[in-house]
Scaffold this motif. Structure first.
Motif, short mmCIF file in Angstrom:
data_model
loop_
_atom_site.label_atom_id
_atom_site.label_comp_id
_atom_site.label_asym_id
_atom_site.label_seq_id
_atom_site.Cartn_x
_atom_site.Cartn_y
_atom_site.Cartn_z
N ASP A 50 -6.49 -17.23 5.33
CA ASP A 50 -5.36 -18.14 5.57
C ASP A 50 -4.03 -17.40 5.69
N LEU A 51 -4.07 -16.09 5.92
CA LEU A 51 -2.91 -15.24 6.12
C LEU A 51 -2.17 -14.90 4.82
N ALA A 52 -2.68 -15.34 3.68
CA ALA A 52 -2.06 -15.00 2.40
C ALA A 52 -2.27 -13.51 2.12
N PRO A 53 -1.30 -12.84 1.49
CA PRO A 53 -1.43 -11.40 1.20
C PRO A 53 -2.65 -11.11 0.33
N LEU A 54 -3.27 -9.96 0.60
CA LEU A 54 -4.46 -9.54 -0.15
C LEU A 54 -4.13 -8.54 -1.25
N ASP A 55 -3.01 -7.85 -1.13
CA ASP A 55 -2.67 -6.80 -2.08
C ASP A 55 -2.58 -7.36 -3.50
N GLY A 56 -3.24 -6.67 -4.43
CA GLY A 56 -3.18 -7.06 -5.83
C GLY A 56 -3.97 -8.29 -6.19
N CYS A 57 -4.79 -8.78 -5.27
CA CYS A 57 -5.54 -10.03 -5.51
C CYS A 57 -7.03 -9.75 -5.67
N ASP A 58 -7.73 -10.74 -6.22
CA ASP A 58 -9.19 -10.72 -6.26
C ASP A 58 -9.68 -11.28 -4.93
N PRO A 78 -13.10 0.34 2.14
CA PRO A 78 -12.40 1.25 1.23
C PRO A 78 -10.89 1.00 1.18
N GLU A 79 -10.27 0.71 2.33
CA GLU A 79 -8.84 0.44 2.33
C GLU A 79 -8.53 -0.86 1.60
N LEU A 80 -9.35 -1.88 1.80
CA LEU A 80 -9.16 -3.13 1.06
C LEU A 80 -9.31 -2.89 -0.44
N HIS A 81 -10.32 -2.11 -0.80
CA HIS A 81 -10.57 -1.83 -2.21
C HIS A 81 -9.39 -1.10 -2.84
N SER A 86 -9.49 -6.58 -7.02
CA SER A 86 -10.94 -6.46 -7.05
C SER A 86 -11.49 -6.96 -5.72
N VAL A 87 -12.68 -6.48 -5.38
CA VAL A 87 -13.33 -6.88 -4.13
C VAL A 87 -14.77 -7.28 -4.43
N THR A 88 -15.11 -8.49 -4.02
CA THR A 88 -16.50 -8.95 -4.04
C THR A 88 -16.97 -9.02 -2.60
N LEU A 89 -18.10 -8.41 -2.32
CA LEU A 89 -18.66 -8.39 -0.97
C LEU A 89 -19.91 -9.26 -0.95
N GLU A 90 -19.82 -10.36 -0.20
CA GLU A 90 -20.97 -11.26 -0.02
C GLU A 90 -21.58 -10.92 1.34
N ILE A 91 -22.71 -10.21 1.32
CA ILE A 91 -23.21 -9.55 2.51
C ILE A 91 -24.68 -9.88 2.75
N GLN A 92 -25.10 -9.75 4.00
CA GLN A 92 -26.50 -9.99 4.34
C GLN A 92 -27.39 -9.08 3.49
N PRO A 93 -28.42 -9.65 2.87
CA PRO A 93 -29.26 -8.85 1.96
C PRO A 93 -29.86 -7.60 2.59
N ARG A 94 -30.19 -7.65 3.87
CA ARG A 94 -30.83 -6.49 4.51
C ARG A 94 -29.92 -5.27 4.52
N LEU A 95 -28.62 -5.48 4.48
CA LEU A 95 -27.69 -4.36 4.58
C LEU A 95 -27.36 -3.71 3.24
N GLU A 120 -9.72 -15.97 -5.39
CA GLU A 120 -8.26 -16.03 -5.23
C GLU A 120 -7.87 -15.86 -3.76
N ARG A 121 -8.56 -14.95 -3.08
CA ARG A 121 -8.38 -14.77 -1.64
C ARG A 121 -9.76 -14.63 -1.01
N ASP A 122 -10.00 -15.36 0.07
CA ASP A 122 -11.23 -15.24 0.84
C ASP A 122 -10.89 -14.70 2.22
N ILE A 123 -11.81 -13.89 2.75
CA ILE A 123 -11.63 -13.37 4.10
C ILE A 123 -13.00 -13.07 4.69
N GLU A 124 -13.15 -13.27 5.99
CA GLU A 124 -14.38 -12.88 6.67
C GLU A 124 -14.23 -11.42 7.07
N ILE A 125 -15.29 -10.67 7.02
CA ILE A 125 -15.19 -9.21 7.18
C ILE A 125 -14.57 -8.82 8.52
#
Length: 297
Positions: A50-58, A78-81, A86-95, A120-125
Motif C-alpha cells: 500500500d506504499l507505506a514505508p518498510l524501513d524499521g517495520c515487521d 537481503p536489502e529488505l532484511h 523483521s522479515v517473514t517470507l511466505e514462499i512456495q514450498p518447492r523453493l 505490520e507491512r505486507d508486500i508481494e515479492i
C-alpha cells in the motif's frame, strides 16, 4: 494493454528503473484501497503493498506468482532484511530448499488455502524493486548457491517446455536434436525425453535435485520458464529461446539481460519461427572453440 503499462514495459526493458518506478507510483495511486490483496482475485492478479514505508517495520513478503518470478525477485530480500525490523517470507514450498541461510527471519510455506494473516507491512515479492528503489544490477547473481551434480565437463542442460502458463513459449524437443551431436546433454524438462540425453527419464520434480543438475551444467539452453531464472540466479551461462514478443523482463533486441548477466537471448525472428531462433543459437554454439570457458561471453 494500457498506455501506462506499455510505457512501464518499455522503461523496464531499457533499464530505466527510475522511470518505471515513477509509472508504478502513478498506477498505484489509481488503485481502490479496498482492492488490496482482494481475495476475490486470483493470487497472481493481486496487488499487496500500500506504499507505506518498510524501513524499521515487521514485513511479510508474499509470493503470489510463479516459481520463476519468485526466484527472480529473491535477490532483493537481503536489502529488505537490512532495512526492516523483521522479515517473514511466505514462499512456495518447492523453493524453500534453495534459500540461503538467513534470507529472512522466518520462512513459511505458502498455502493458498490458508495464507498468513497480515503483518505490520505486507508486500508481494515482485513489488520489492519498486518499494526499495533498488535496480537488479545492484543485486547481481549469483544469489543462490547449490552443490553441483557430478556431470561430464561441458554438459549442456536443455529445457523446451514452459508448462501451461503460456504454450507459445514451448517448442517440440526434437527441434534441438541437430545441436546435440557429439555433446553431453541432460534434459531439464520434467517429462521423459526421446533426445540423446543422460537422463531420458526426465528431470526430477525435487527442486534441490533440479538445481544441482543446473549447477552442474556448463550451459543451459531453455525457454522462458523457471529453469531460466534458476540458471540465471545461480550465475550459470543460460541461453534463452524466446517467442517473438516475449515477457516484459526480456529485451531481445539487446541479446542480453540486465537481470541475468550470464544470459544470452534468442527471440523468434517472426511469430512462431522457432527454427530461426534455434538456428541463431546453433550458429553461436558452433563458434565455441572450447565449451565451458566460452559460454558466458
Amino acid at each position: 494493454m494500457s498506455t501506462l503499462h506499455q510505457d512501464w514495459m518499455t522503461s523496464i526493458r531499457a533499464g530505466d528503473h527510475a522511470r518505471a518506478w515513477e509509472l508504478n507510483a502513478r498506477e498505484a495511486a489509481l488503485r481502490p484501497p479496498g482492492e488490496r490483496d482482494n481475495p476475490a482475485l486470483p493470487y497472481h492478479l493481486r496487488w499487496v503493498w500500500d506504499l507505506a514505508p518498510l524501513d524499521g517495520c515487521d514485513v511479510l513478503v508474499r509470493c503470489y506468482h510463479g516459481l520463476g518470478d519468485t526466484i527472480q525477485f529473491l535477490r532483493f530480500l537481503p536489502e529488505l532484511h537490512r532495512r526492516a525490523a523483521s522479515v517473514t517470507l511466505e514462499i512456495q514450498p518447492r523453493l524453500i530448499p534453495l534459500l540461503p541461510t538467513g534470507i529472512a527471519d522466518r520462512v513459511v510455506p505458502f498455502d493458498p488455502a490458508h495464507p498468513l494473516k497480515p503483518a505490520e507491512r505486507d508486500i508481494e515479492i515482485m513489488e520489492l524493486s519498486f518499494a526499495l528503489r533498488v535496480a537488479p544490477a545492484e543485486c547481481p547473481p549469483p544469489y543462490l548457491q547449490v552443490a553441483p551434480a557430478d556431470l561430464p565437463e561441458g554438459t549442456i542442460g536443455l529445457c523446451c517446455s514452459s508448462g501451461d502458463w503460456d504454450a507459445e513459449r514451448s517448442f517440440p524437443p526434437e527441434l534441438l536434436a541437430p545441436l546435440l551431436a557429439g555433446r553431453e546433454c541432460v534434459t531439464l524438462d520434467a517429462q521423459p525425453s526421446a533426445l540423446p540425453v543422460r537422463n531420458p527419464q526426465g528431470c526430477p520434480f525435487d527442486m534441490a535435485e533440479t538445481a544441482a543438475l543446473v549447477a552442474g551444467c556448463a550451459l543451459v539452453i531453455t525457454v522462458d520458464t523457471m529453469i531460466a531464472h534458476l540458471a540465471g540466479a545461480l550465475g550459470k551461462p543460460v541461453w534463452l529461446l524466446l517467442k517473438h514478443a516475449p515477457d516484459w523482463r526480456w529485451a531481445p533486441e539487446t541479446g542480453r539481460s540486465e537481470w541475468y548477466p550470464s544470459a544470452r537471448l534468442y527471440a523468434q525472428p517472426s511469430p512462431g519461427d522457432w527454427a530461426g531462433a534455434i538456428a541463431a543459437l546453433a550458429h553461436d554454439l558452433d563458434l565455441l572453440a572450447s565449451p565451458q570457458p566460452e559460454f558466458a561471453r
